[in-house]
Design a protein around this motif. Structure first.
Motif, PDB file in Angstrom:
ATOM      1  N   MET A 314      39.262  62.632   7.634  1.00  0.00           N
ATOM      2  CA  MET A 314      38.597  62.983   6.302  1.00  0.00           C
ATOM      3  C   MET A 314      38.056  64.289   6.471  1.00  0.00           C
ATOM      4  O   MET A 314      38.086  64.868   5.380  1.00  0.00           O
ATOM      5  N   GLU A 315      37.736  65.038   7.800  1.00  0.00           N
ATOM      6  CA  GLU A 315      37.526  66.262   7.567  1.00  0.00           C
ATOM      7  C   GLU A 315      38.729  67.222   7.305  1.00  0.00           C
ATOM      8  O   GLU A 315      38.718  68.259   6.770  1.00  0.00           O
ATOM      9  N   ILE A 316      39.934  66.709   7.667  1.00  0.00           N
ATOM     10  CA  ILE A 316      41.021  67.443   7.417  1.00  0.00           C
ATOM     11  C   ILE A 316      41.516  67.217   5.834  1.00  0.00           C
ATOM     12  O   ILE A 316      41.831  68.371   5.437  1.00  0.00           O
ATOM     13  N   THR A 317      41.099  66.147   5.083  1.00  0.00           N
ATOM     14  CA  THR A 317      41.146  66.164   3.824  1.00  0.00           C
ATOM     15  C   THR A 317      40.226  67.126   3.061  1.00  0.00           C
ATOM     16  O   THR A 317      40.773  67.978   1.978  1.00  0.00           O
ATOM     17  N   ARG A 335      36.556  82.593 -15.225  1.00  0.00           N
ATOM     18  CA  ARG A 335      35.530  81.853 -14.384  1.00  0.00           C
ATOM     19  C   ARG A 335      36.067  81.694 -13.062  1.00  0.00           C
ATOM     20  O   ARG A 335      36.794  82.577 -12.625  1.00  0.00           O
ATOM     21  N   GLY A 336      35.248  81.281 -12.005  1.00  0.00           N
ATOM     22  CA  GLY A 336      35.557  81.417 -10.561  1.00  0.00           C
ATOM     23  C   GLY A 336      35.846  79.973  -9.842  1.00  0.00           C
ATOM     24  O   GLY A 336      36.168  79.099 -10.697  1.00  0.00           O
ATOM     25  N   THR A 337      35.814  80.050  -8.646  1.00  0.00           N
ATOM     26  CA  THR A 337      36.202  79.175  -7.680  1.00  0.00           C
ATOM     27  C   THR A 337      34.663  78.394  -7.464  1.00  0.00           C
ATOM     28  O   THR A 337      34.134  78.873  -6.914  1.00  0.00           O
ATOM     29  N   VAL A 338      34.681  77.023  -7.880  1.00  0.00           N
ATOM     30  CA  VAL A 338      33.389  76.349  -7.889  1.00  0.00           C
ATOM     31  C   VAL A 338      33.584  75.162  -6.962  1.00  0.00           C
ATOM     32  O   VAL A 338      34.667  74.195  -7.204  1.00  0.00           O
ATOM     33  N   ILE A 339      32.671  74.911  -6.062  1.00  0.00           N
ATOM     34  CA  ILE A 339      32.912  73.845  -5.175  1.00  0.00           C
ATOM     35  C   ILE A 339      31.195  72.943  -5.167  1.00  0.00           C
ATOM     36  O   ILE A 339      30.417  73.716  -4.862  1.00  0.00           O
ATOM     37  N   ILE A 340      31.324  71.767  -5.628  1.00  0.00           N
ATOM     38  CA  ILE A 340      30.091  71.156  -5.862  1.00  0.00           C
ATOM     39  C   ILE A 340      30.273  69.849  -4.937  1.00  0.00           C
ATOM     40  O   ILE A 340      31.008  68.891  -5.107  1.00  0.00           O
ATOM     41  N   ARG A 341      29.287  69.721  -4.294  1.00  0.00           N
ATOM     42  CA  ARG A 341      29.087  68.467  -3.265  1.00  0.00           C
ATOM     43  C   ARG A 341      27.847  67.507  -3.905  1.00  0.00           C
ATOM     44  O   ARG A 341      26.828  68.143  -4.013  1.00  0.00           O
ATOM     45  N   ARG A 342      28.280  66.263  -4.422  1.00  0.00           N
ATOM     46  CA  ARG A 342      27.403  65.633  -4.893  1.00  0.00           C
ATOM     47  C   ARG A 342      26.996  64.508  -3.941  1.00  0.00           C
ATOM     48  O   ARG A 342      27.683  64.393  -2.885  1.00  0.00           O
ATOM     49  N   GLN A 343      26.429  63.239  -4.690  1.00  0.00           N
ATOM     50  CA  GLN A 343      25.883  62.273  -3.602  1.00  0.00           C
ATOM     51  C   GLN A 343      27.003  61.538  -2.875  1.00  0.00           C
ATOM     52  O   GLN A 343      26.904  61.175  -1.562  1.00  0.00           O
ATOM     53  N   SER A 344      28.299  61.349  -3.515  1.00  0.00           N
ATOM     54  CA  SER A 344      29.310  60.763  -2.789  1.00  0.00           C
ATOM     55  C   SER A 344      30.659  61.382  -3.085  1.00  0.00           C
ATOM     56  O   SER A 344      31.622  60.946  -2.554  1.00  0.00           O
ATOM     57  N   THR A 345      30.692  62.505  -3.704  1.00  0.00           N
ATOM     58  CA  THR A 345      32.073  63.187  -4.130  1.00  0.00           C
ATOM     59  C   THR A 345      31.834  64.547  -4.018  1.00  0.00           C
ATOM     60  O   THR A 345      30.610  65.301  -3.901  1.00  0.00           O
ATOM     61  N   ILE A 346      32.969  65.362  -3.600  1.00  0.00           N
ATOM     62  CA  ILE A 346      33.088  66.862  -3.661  1.00  0.00           C
ATOM     63  C   ILE A 346      34.122  67.122  -4.537  1.00  0.00           C
ATOM     64  O   ILE A 346      35.215  66.653  -4.506  1.00  0.00           O
ATOM     65  N   GLU A 347      33.700  68.159  -5.270  1.00  0.00           N
ATOM     66  CA  GLU A 347      34.277  68.746  -6.483  1.00  0.00           C
ATOM     67  C   GLU A 347      34.940  70.084  -6.411  1.00  0.00           C
ATOM     68  O   GLU A 347      34.125  70.704  -6.181  1.00  0.00           O
ATOM     69  N   PHE A 348      36.273  70.281  -6.391  1.00  0.00           N
ATOM     70  CA  PHE A 348      36.835  71.640  -6.175  1.00  0.00           C
ATOM     71  C   PHE A 348      37.425  71.963  -7.479  1.00  0.00           C
ATOM     72  O   PHE A 348      38.319  71.363  -7.725  1.00  0.00           O
ATOM     73  N   THR A 349      37.200  73.239  -7.840  1.00  0.00           N
ATOM     74  CA  THR A 349      37.580  73.738  -9.227  1.00  0.00           C
ATOM     75  C   THR A 349      38.056  74.970  -9.178  1.00  0.00           C
ATOM     76  O   THR A 349      37.115  75.862  -8.543  1.00  0.00           O
ATOM     77  N   ASN A 350      39.227  75.232  -9.402  1.00  0.00           N
ATOM     78  CA  ASN A 350      39.635  76.749  -9.060  1.00  0.00           C
ATOM     79  C   ASN A 350      40.504  77.264 -10.255  1.00  0.00           C
ATOM     80  O   ASN A 350      40.779  76.531 -11.115  1.00  0.00           O
ATOM     81  N   PRO A 351      40.157  78.666 -10.727  1.00  0.00           N
ATOM     82  CA  PRO A 351      40.901  79.217 -11.992  1.00  0.00           C
ATOM     83  C   PRO A 351      42.409  79.078 -12.019  1.00  0.00           C
ATOM     84  O   PRO A 351      42.847  79.206 -10.884  1.00  0.00           O
ATOM     85  N   SER A 400      42.002  56.650   5.897  1.00  0.00           N
ATOM     86  CA  SER A 400      41.345  56.408   7.046  1.00  0.00           C
ATOM     87  C   SER A 400      40.144  55.826   7.101  1.00  0.00           C
ATOM     88  O   SER A 400      39.681  55.393   7.967  1.00  0.00           O
ATOM     89  N   VAL A 401      39.523  56.060   6.151  1.00  0.00           N
ATOM     90  CA  VAL A 401      37.853  55.559   5.885  1.00  0.00           C
ATOM     91  C   VAL A 401      37.848  54.680   4.758  1.00  0.00           C
ATOM     92  O   VAL A 401      36.759  54.575   4.089  1.00  0.00           O
ATOM     93  N   GLY A 402      38.922  54.307   4.166  1.00  0.00           N
ATOM     94  CA  GLY A 402      38.987  53.558   3.044  1.00  0.00           C
ATOM     95  C   GLY A 402      38.226  53.976   1.695  1.00  0.00           C
ATOM     96  O   GLY A 402      37.844  53.091   0.660  1.00  0.00           O
ATOM     97  N   ALA A 403      38.443  55.395   1.495  1.00  0.00           N
ATOM     98  CA  ALA A 403      38.212  56.123   0.344  1.00  0.00           C
ATOM     99  C   ALA A 403      39.137  56.080  -0.871  1.00  0.00           C
ATOM    100  O   ALA A 403      40.318  56.111  -0.249  1.00  0.00           O
ATOM    101  N   PRO A 404      38.901  56.144  -1.986  1.00  0.00           N
ATOM    102  CA  PRO A 404      39.984  56.310  -3.044  1.00  0.00           C
ATOM    103  C   PRO A 404      40.638  57.801  -2.810  1.00  0.00           C
ATOM    104  O   PRO A 404      40.241  58.807  -2.261  1.00  0.00           O
ATOM    105  N   ARG A 422      36.112  61.880  -2.957  1.00  0.00           N
ATOM    106  CA  ARG A 422      35.024  60.657  -2.571  1.00  0.00           C
ATOM    107  C   ARG A 422      34.998  60.771  -1.224  1.00  0.00           C
ATOM    108  O   ARG A 422      35.865  60.393  -0.568  1.00  0.00           O
ATOM    109  N   TYR A 423      34.032  61.158  -0.690  1.00  0.00           N
ATOM    110  CA  TYR A 423      33.767  61.251   0.847  1.00  0.00           C
ATOM    111  C   TYR A 423      33.188  60.226   1.494  1.00  0.00           C
ATOM    112  O   TYR A 423      33.024  60.134   2.838  1.00  0.00           O
TER     113      TYR A 423
END
Length: 514
Positions: A314-317, A335-351, A400-404, A422-423
């Protein structure tokens, strides 16, 4: 009927009148009555499909008030087919043809003949596909078009220019920045990168080069033919430069990492405009990956030793997703490159838009990096999947961790690519690897906020604490400390004993020693 099924039917030239009734107009289906002649709007749609992800144009098909499609037929299908081929090959009408003979098919129905035109996505080397002589025109039935669910729309200048940039055979990040010298690159970042490089590749022939020679081989510096001096390349400036120099070349350059987990607007934030660090890609990558690595489920052998693995799938993911966002970004985009970590997800957005189709990106194994020199720089320190998009690696980590599996979204106006990972799984804090007999279970502490993680570490180290003890340790108010402990109990990391002021908190069994 799924779009993929429709495309397959077209390739077999077997789309029937009953199949048409199952379709609806959307981002890849367009119906046009076209009784006696080709409508002018046909070419808007041809351009839009070719510049998007392809689609089907149905001539002799109408949409009723309930958005249902019905074959109404054309008067002379053979003539319309000839007219279409004559026009699509007329360079005064459209600038390029993306079709082959089998992409235009006449079908027969009870209500008359209809024509099916399969427009594939154009290769980036010939985009943009435009109508008329001027790709930037905003006149009716002229210019460059893209497709969205609402139909065909005119591209603005930035979108058209981005397509031209992506069509170039020369890597965008290899261009030399001739008004800057080698001193523009941050020495601290270079030292950090070289240290990582030497650990990963201890026997590499570049390890003993001086910084200047090392950076030349890395293509971070290049010699200009104008003055015979070394200058940063775009890749070198982005990777090792300083933010105030980077924004001179890329006015919209912005890197943003946020943790939006607790009650506050954000719990932690890193931006390239902080002014307290370099603001370049490599330092951003290091800082963000360090935080994200602590967020993902951490594997522990529950055999009494609580031994932690150095790295898990999952770290490699997460590492692959972060690197992809940086390597594939269009730094000329809005706009820029934005990484947002939320309660159970991480969102990666780039232009920028995808340079391959969404299906190809999700399939994995196909790579068309917008910034191949940046990709090489990361690959040389063991980061990034050079052979493809990395989706195979990311899917394996999630499995490996049963995540979607990661969710890929392609956004327009402005063009952006979003990847959501979803981490943690949906069932709680314990994840079981799908294909590992050596680990009995994984205990996740990754979805906690920074404050919750600090509270949990103190709880585990002490074995038993009260609310006031935590408040004193973390220099918090008692109510805030109580809320943190309550959250740990609710998440299954802690248990309470006693009541009122006598309440004490203990970690649940099986948690690691920090």
């Amino acid at each position: 009927m799924a779009n993929s099924d429709v495309i397959e039917l077209i390739s077999l030239a077997s789309l029937s009148e009953s199949d048409v009734r199952l379709l609806r107009e959307d981002n890849c289906i367009e119906a046009k009555k076209a009784k006696d002649k080709l409508p002018d709007s046909l070419w808007d749609t041809y351009s839009a499909f070719a510049n998007s992800d392809g689609g089907l144009i149905l001539l002799g098909v109408s949409e009723n008030s309930r958005r249902e499609l019905n074959v109404t037929g054309v008067t002379d299908a053979e003539k319309l087919k000839r007219d279409f081929w004559n026009t699509v090959n007329d360079r005064s009408k459209v600038n390029a043809t993306v079709l082959s003979d089998q992409d235009v098919v006449i079908r027969h129905g009870s209500s008359g003949d209809f024509i099916v035109i399969h427009v594939p996505r154009a290769g980036r080397e010939i985009m943009p596909i435009y109508v008329g002589a001027d790709p930037f025109s905003r006149e009716q039935h002229r210019g460059t078009f893209r497709r969205n669910n609402e139909g065909d729309y005119h591209c603005d200048r930035d979108e058209v220019k981005a397509m031209f940039r992506d069509g170039s055979d020369t890597p965008q990040d290899l261009r030399i920045v001739e008004d800057l010298g080698s001193a523009a690159l941050d020495s601290g970042t270079i030292a950090s990168y070289r240290s990582y490089f030497q650990r990963i590749r201890p026997n590499h022939p570049w390890r003993n080069l001086n910084d200047e020679d090392f950076l030349v081989r890395l293509q971070a510096l290049a010699r200009s033919t104008k003055d015979n001096q070394l200058h940063p390349t775009i890749a070198g400036l982005l990777m090792f430069g300083r933010e105030y120099d980077i924004v001179r070349e890329f006015a919209n350059f912005f890197l943003d990492y946020r943790e939006e987990i607790g009650l506050d607007r954000w719990d932690d934030r890193i931006t390239s405009t902080d002014g307290i660090w370099s603001g370049n890609l490599y330092d951003f990558w290091q800082s963000v990956y360090g935080r994200l690595r602590q967020a993902v489920p951490r594997p522990f052998r529950l055999d009494g030793e609580a031994r932690r693995m150095d790295e898990n799938p999952m770290e490699i993911t997460i590492r692959e997703a972060l690197t992809n966002a940086i390597v594939h970004a269009d730094y000329m985009g809005r706009r820029g490159t934005v990484i947002i970590r939320r309660q159970s997800t991480i969102e990666f957005t780039n232009p920028g838009r995808l340079r391959v189709t969404k299906a190809e990106a999700e399939q994995g194994g196909i790579s068309d990096a917008r910034n191949p020199i940046l990709m090489k720089m990361f690959f040389l320190i063991g980061i990034g999947e050079k052979a493809g998009s990395g989706f195979d690696v990311m899917r394996a980590g999630c499995d490996s961790v049963g995540a979607p599996h990661p969710l890929l979204e392609v956004l327009t106006r402005p063009d952006r690519v979003k990847l959501v990972v979803r981490y943690t799984n949906l069932g709680g804090s314990v994840m079981t690897p799908a294909n590992s007999e050596s680990m009995k279970s994984w205990t996740s502490v990754g979805h906690l906020s920074k404050s919750e993680s600090e509270a949990l570490q103190y709880l585990v180290s002490q074995g038993s604490i009260s609310t006031s003890e935590l408040a004193e340790h973390m220099e918090l108010g008692v109510s805030r400390a109580r809320a943190l402990l309550k959250s740990l109990v609710e998440d299954g990391f802690a248990q309470s004993r006693g009541r009122g002021r006598a309440t004490r908190y203990e970690p649940v069994e099986g948690l690691p020693v920090f």
